[in-house]
Design an enzyme around this catalytic site. Structure first.
Site, PDB file in Angstrom:
ATOM      1  N   TYR A 144     100.914 -18.380   9.988  1.00 28.27           N
ATOM      2  CA  TYR A 144      99.988 -17.892  10.847  1.00 28.27           C
ATOM      3  C   TYR A 144      99.385 -18.446  11.976  1.00 28.27           C
ATOM      4  O   TYR A 144      98.677 -18.267  12.671  1.00 28.27           O
ATOM      5  CB  TYR A 144      98.454 -17.624   9.849  1.00 28.27           C
ATOM      6  N   LYS A 201     109.762 -21.195  -0.867  1.00 26.75           N
ATOM      7  CA  LYS A 201     110.868 -20.185  -0.864  1.00 26.75           C
ATOM      8  C   LYS A 201     112.025 -21.173  -0.311  1.00 26.75           C
ATOM      9  O   LYS A 201     112.823 -20.975   0.629  1.00 26.75           O
ATOM     10  CB  LYS A 201     111.026 -19.169   0.133  1.00 26.75           C
ATOM     11  N   ASP A 234     108.841 -15.392  -4.704  1.00 21.72           N
ATOM     12  CA  ASP A 234     109.186 -13.986  -5.242  1.00 21.72           C
ATOM     13  C   ASP A 234     109.137 -14.039  -6.826  1.00 21.72           C
ATOM     14  O   ASP A 234     108.356 -13.117  -7.463  1.00 21.72           O
ATOM     15  CB  ASP A 234     110.511 -13.582  -4.849  1.00 21.72           C
ATOM     16  N   ASP A 258      98.181 -16.231   0.948  1.00 20.84           N
ATOM     17  CA  ASP A 258      97.434 -15.055   0.951  1.00 20.84           C
ATOM     18  C   ASP A 258      97.750 -13.894   0.264  1.00 20.84           C
ATOM     19  O   ASP A 258      96.807 -13.305  -0.249  1.00 20.84           O
ATOM     20  CB  ASP A 258      97.392 -14.671   2.645  1.00 20.84           C
ATOM     21  N   ASP A 262      95.718 -12.110  -3.097  1.00 17.57           N
ATOM     22  CA  ASP A 262      95.419 -10.572  -3.592  1.00 17.57           C
ATOM     23  C   ASP A 262      95.893  -9.952  -4.568  1.00 17.57           C
ATOM     24  O   ASP A 262      95.212  -9.217  -5.275  1.00 17.57           O
ATOM     25  CB  ASP A 262      95.837  -9.763  -2.237  1.00 17.57           C
TER      26      ASP A 262
HETATM   27  C1  IPM Z   1      91.937 -13.612   3.963  1.00 18.23           C
HETATM   28  C2  IPM Z   1      92.403 -12.640   4.900  1.00 18.23           C
HETATM   29  C3  IPM Z   1      92.575 -12.989   6.256  1.00 18.23           C
HETATM   30  C4  IPM Z   1      93.781 -14.065   6.005  1.00 18.23           C
HETATM   31  C5  IPM Z   1      92.972 -12.292   7.396  1.00 18.23           C
HETATM   32  C6  IPM Z   1      91.625 -11.244   7.554  1.00 18.23           C
HETATM   33  C7  IPM Z   1      93.212 -12.646   8.718  1.00 18.23           C
HETATM   34  O1  IPM Z   1      93.401 -11.775   4.502  1.00 18.23           O
HETATM   35  O2  IPM Z   1      91.204 -14.501   3.849  1.00 18.23           O
HETATM   36  O3  IPM Z   1      92.966 -13.712   2.835  1.00 18.23           O
HETATM   37  O4  IPM Z   1      94.943 -13.748   5.922  1.00 18.23           O
HETATM   38  O5  IPM Z   1      93.529 -15.165   5.638  1.00 18.23           O
HETATM   39 MG    MG Z   2      94.114 -12.119   2.586  1.00 16.13          MG
END
Ligand code: IPM
Ligand code: MG
Length: 372
Positions: A144, A201, A234, A258, A262
């Site tokens: 990022y 990885k 993975d 990230d 999720d």
């Molecule tokens: C998170 C979000 C952010 C990230 C986005 C909105 C840039 O997905 O905080 O996990 O990728 O860090």
């Molecule tokens: Mg996120």
């Protein structure tokens, strides 16, 4: 002795302002109940900041964040500012920019499903039994933040084979960046179940090979008492669903973290339950792991609990108010145990009259706090 804590609020976009209001409500009750006063400064970030100032991270916002004792951020982004034009501002630049500017290299995302919510998860209760993990995501390096560009006039790049465009992003890590996030993970593990999964990885990526070397070097020199397990990303994606209770602390690169966080949020039943703390060497920032949910913005139905759980982390890490944090956590659990749900965590057992909106959920938590 009375004390004042200055909090910089960044409501951002979408459901951000709605869940921020609930955090302010709950902190107001905490002020009433203790000798701590919370003072708030609100600033613009993300799409709201783009609309008002043309940039996603105005100087004034950064100054307000630096002056505060802690930053509480809700969510940023939305279709209004979606663009693939590299020259247009994007809300995400505000979020990534403030993380970088404040030096918030460690993002902690605790994943601990509450018993009351076991029916809200798509996984079977026996898979969820004993799940209590902390994802330590590196937050200011990696893919990022590495060099990126879009190049034009590249021979053979067009879909038809002619001159066209090419784009790249790079995953870069220094030894220093890897070592400090690994240290955060090992220190955290020592206060928990003493196990770290380092996720990379390394079978493909050079940056992952360096990651692995540095993590092991630090481990062998300073943390030999902590169990260290290497896992390929993975495989981790699969293990999180197959046997999530194996994890205590997961430490990983920015984008892997990230994505995996999720995924892990679904163990709790909803992305609306996942809080986070972003720590560095200065002011810390707290934010739910979910986004701005533009599809439900302004309807009063968003789940404020990840925001309130982020407040809990703020009370602990920035203010050392562990009793207040415990009280907030148990108030949230109590409200859920009584069957109250926002839509995202409702299940077939939820009574229709106990399915509530953002503000009522905040009221319920506040009332429980007062009753304690
Ligand atoms: C998170 C979000 C952010 C990230 C986005 C909105 C840039 O997905 O905080 O996990 O990728 O860090
Ligand atoms: Mg996120």
């Amino acid at each position: 002795m009375s004390r004042t804590c200055h909090i910089c609020l960044l409501p951002g976009d979408g459901i951000g302002p709605e869940i921020t209001a609930e955090a302010v409500k709950v902190l107001g009750v905490m002020s009433e109940l203790s000798d701590v006063t919370f003072e708030f400064t609100e600033a613009l970030l993300g799409g709201a900041a783009i609309d008002a100032t043309g940039t996603a991270l105005p100087e004034a916002t950064l100054a307000a964040a630096r002056e505060a004792d802690a930053v509480l951020l809700a969510a940023i982004g939305g279709p209004k500012w979606d663009t693939t034009d590299p020259d247009k501002p994007r809300p995400e630049q505000g979020l990534l920019g403030i993380r970088k500017a404040l030096g918030l290299y460690a993002n902690l995302r605790p994943v601990k499903p509450l018993d009351a919510l076991s029916a809200a998860s798509t996984l079977r209760p026996e898979v969820l039994a004993g799940v209590d993990m902390l994802i330590v995501r590196e937050l200011t390096g990696g893919l990022y933040f590495g060099a990126r560009a879009r190049e034009t006039g590249v021979p053979g790049a067009a879909t038809g084979g002619g001159v066209g465009m090419r784009a790249y992003d790079t995953m870069t890590y220094t030894e220093r960046e890897i070592e400090r996030i690994a240290r955060t993970a090992f220190d955290a593990a020592r206060t928990r179940r003493n196990r770290v999964h380092s996720v990379d990885k390394a079978n493909v990526l050079e940056s992952s090979r360096l990651w692995r070397e540095v993590v092991h070097r630090l481990h062998d020199a300073e943390y030999p008492d902590v169990e260290l397990i290497d896992q390929l990303v993975d495989n981790t994606a699969m293990q999180l669903i197959r046997d999530p209770a194996q994890f205590d602390v997961i430490v990983t690169e920015n984008m892997f973290g990230d994505i995996l966080s999720d995924e892990a949020s679904m163990l709790t039943g909803s992305l609306g339950m996942l809080a986070s703390a972003s720590l560095g060497d200065g002011t810390a920032l707290y934010e739910p792991s979910h986004g701005s949910a533009p599809d439900i913005a302004g309807r009063g139905i968003a789940n404020p609990l990840a925001m309130l759980l982020s407040v809990e982390l703020m009370l602990r890490y920035s203010f050392g108010m562990h009793d207040a944090a415990d009280a907030l956590a148990s108030s949230i659990e109590g409200v859920l145990a009584d069957g109250w749900r926002t839509r995202d965590i409702a299940d077939e057992h939820t009574l229709p009259q106990r399915t509530v909106g953002t503000s009522v959920m905040g009221d319920l938590v506040a009332a429980r706090l007062r009753a304690q």
